[in-house]
Design a protein around this motif. Structure first.
Motif, PDB file in Angstrom:
ATOM      1  N   GLU A 119       0.856  -1.192   0.000  1.00  0.00           N
ATOM      2  CA  GLU A 119       0.000   0.000   0.000  1.00  0.00           C
ATOM      3  C   GLU A 119       0.889   1.238   0.000  1.00  0.00           C
ATOM      4  O   GLU A 119       1.902   1.285   0.690  1.00  0.00           O
ATOM      5  CB  GLU A 119      -0.906  -0.018   1.231  1.00  0.00           C
ATOM      6  N   ARG A 130     -10.185   2.945   0.968  1.00  0.00           N
ATOM      7  CA  ARG A 130      -9.509   1.883   1.734  1.00  0.00           C
ATOM      8  C   ARG A 130      -9.754   2.044   3.231  1.00  0.00           C
ATOM      9  O   ARG A 130     -10.084   1.091   3.941  1.00  0.00           O
ATOM     10  CB  ARG A 130      -7.996   1.920   1.464  1.00  0.00           C
ATOM     11  N   ARG A 159     -11.823  -0.099   6.172  1.00  0.00           N
ATOM     12  CA  ARG A 159     -11.213  -0.554   7.417  1.00  0.00           C
ATOM     13  C   ARG A 159     -11.999  -0.056   8.629  1.00  0.00           C
ATOM     14  O   ARG A 159     -12.169  -0.789   9.610  1.00  0.00           O
ATOM     15  CB  ARG A 159      -9.759  -0.085   7.482  1.00  0.00           C
TER      16      ARG A 159
END
Length: 420
Positions: A187, A412, A416
């Protein structure tokens, strides 16, 4: 005086103007948004003599250089030679952004973790050099390419086409040499540090979204949105980045008698082997600067002046809001190719976000699009999910018919947070 005209510079002008250390702020050339914070000056910033003359005539105590091109062109050297404090590196130090090959060689010499690479200065050499790598191939134009000089080719044919394009002039002077790199998986994250050439302090983290389309699809752009801080870059990882990447860089540059002064922007890949440097930028990111400035709580002028005068060790440590800032780029149709200029814009009813002007102009009293990335709609929230919701709510109040934007900035971290 602030040099530049984009969204990054509007964010800097907004924060510089709030500083108790700043009584008058000039910007060259600026934009309609920056005009709300500073007095615009019609200076050709490539004319160093003209810039110095203006500074001398207006008692300028600090010049902040926003974009990379004037730094690579040596504006920092000219100002320093004239005795004018400047925030931004000299020409030799700015090679960290101006030449990807220079940076890779620096990493090799200073044992800084990065992808394996080879430099090539001819098409024939680069084409043959593909034999040393496996797909996907990473091909980078060595010089400045406005954030678009990196091609990730899925196969040999795409890689060959990219090399042909670079050496064929598709990237201008930037493609006169190329760097081939091994592909890294992980990432991406952005890390910022301030240095006066000796001392170094961390200056926050962010995550950018380079691809033009939702789900990180389509061609790379200069950045379609960002948020700060980047939770994926936990404190332990930030400490590792400082010790293994940032501090060795500052020490190496000083040892080479080209001390780096200004902001170091490290683009990182968080791999299974730890953080690795993708590339350096010699200025604040765009649009990362917009979210960093939204969170920064100190006196920016005083901090930048401490950097410019080699007094960083005496300055207070940078302080940031614990909240999240998220910015969404509104771009003109056609970007990152040929953008449609001249489209009318109305932002009169935005209250829950700060709208930074990136590529705007005024025509007959009407705000219009004048670039690829046009507006940066920036909102705060307790986390990424809330900041994202606030930014997109603000976009609903903007009338920009010839514009478009990604609808998933921060996706993203939103996923999460939803899983917690």
């Amino acid at each position: 005086m602030l040099i530049g005209s984009g969204g990054r510079e509007h964010a800097l002008a907004w924060k510089l103007a709030q500083s108790p250390s700043c009584d008058t702020l000039f910007a060259a050339p600026g934009n309609p948004g920056i005009a709300e914070e500073a007095e615009l000056v019609a200076l050709n910033t490539a004319d160093h003599t003209a810039v110095i003359a203006f500074c001398a005539g207006h008692d300028i105590g600090l010049v902040v250089v926003g974009p990379e091109a004037p730094l690579v062109d040596g504006l920092g050297d000219s100002l320093r030679d004239a005795g004018i404090p400047v925030f931004g590196p000299n020409q030799k130090a700015a090679q960290l952004e101006g030449s990807k090959g220079f940076t890779k060689d620096m990493c090799a010499a200073a044992n800084i973790p990065t992808a394996g690479y080879k430099r090539h200065d001819s098409k024939a050499s680069a084409l043959a050099g593909l034999d040393e790598f496996q797909p996907p191939y990473v091909i980078k134009a060595d010089g400045l390419a406005a954030g678009k000089g990196v091609i990730i080719a899925e196969n040999r044919a795409e890689a060959q086409a990219a090399i042909e394009d670079m050496f064929g002039g598709g990237f201008g002077d930037a493609g006169a040499a190329v760097v081939l790199e091994e592909f890294m998986t992980g990432e991406e994250a952005s890390f910022f540090a301030l240095t006066d050439g000796r001392d170094v302090v961390a200056f926050g983290s962010a995550q950018d979204h380079k691809r033009v389309g939702d789900g990180d699809t389509g061609p790379n752009t200069g950045g379609m949105g960002a948020y700060s801080p980047a939770p994926v870059l936990a404190q332990a990882l930030q400490d590792e980045v400082m010790e293994r990447i940032i501090r060795p860089t500052v020490a190496y540059m000083a040892a080479q008698e080209m001390p780096y002064s200004g902001v170091l922007f490290a683009g990182l890949m968080l791999t299974d082997e730890g953080p690795k440097l993708i590339e350096y930028n010699a200025r604040f990111g765009d649009p990362e600067c917009q979210v960093l400035m939204s969170r920064f709580q100190g006196d920016l002028v005083a901090l930048m002046f401490a950097v410019a005068t080699e007094n960083l060790s005496t300055a207070p440590s940078p302080s940031f809001s614990p909240d999240t800032a998220l910015t969404v780029v509104m771009a003109a149709q056609g970007y990152p190719g040929t953008p449609q200029k001249g489209g009318a814009i109305s932002i009169d009813y935005v209250t829950q976000a700060k709208v930074f002007h990136a590529g705007t102009a005024e025509k007959d009293g009407q705000l219009v699009a004048n670039g690829g990335r046009v507006l940066n709609v920036t909102a705060m929230g307790h986390n990424v999910t809330e900041a994202q919701r606030n930014a997109y709510a603000a976009i609903e109040a903007i009338d920009f018919p010839t514009g478009f934007y990604r609808r998933d900035i921060g996706w993203r971290e939103v996923e999460r947070e939803a899983a917690l």
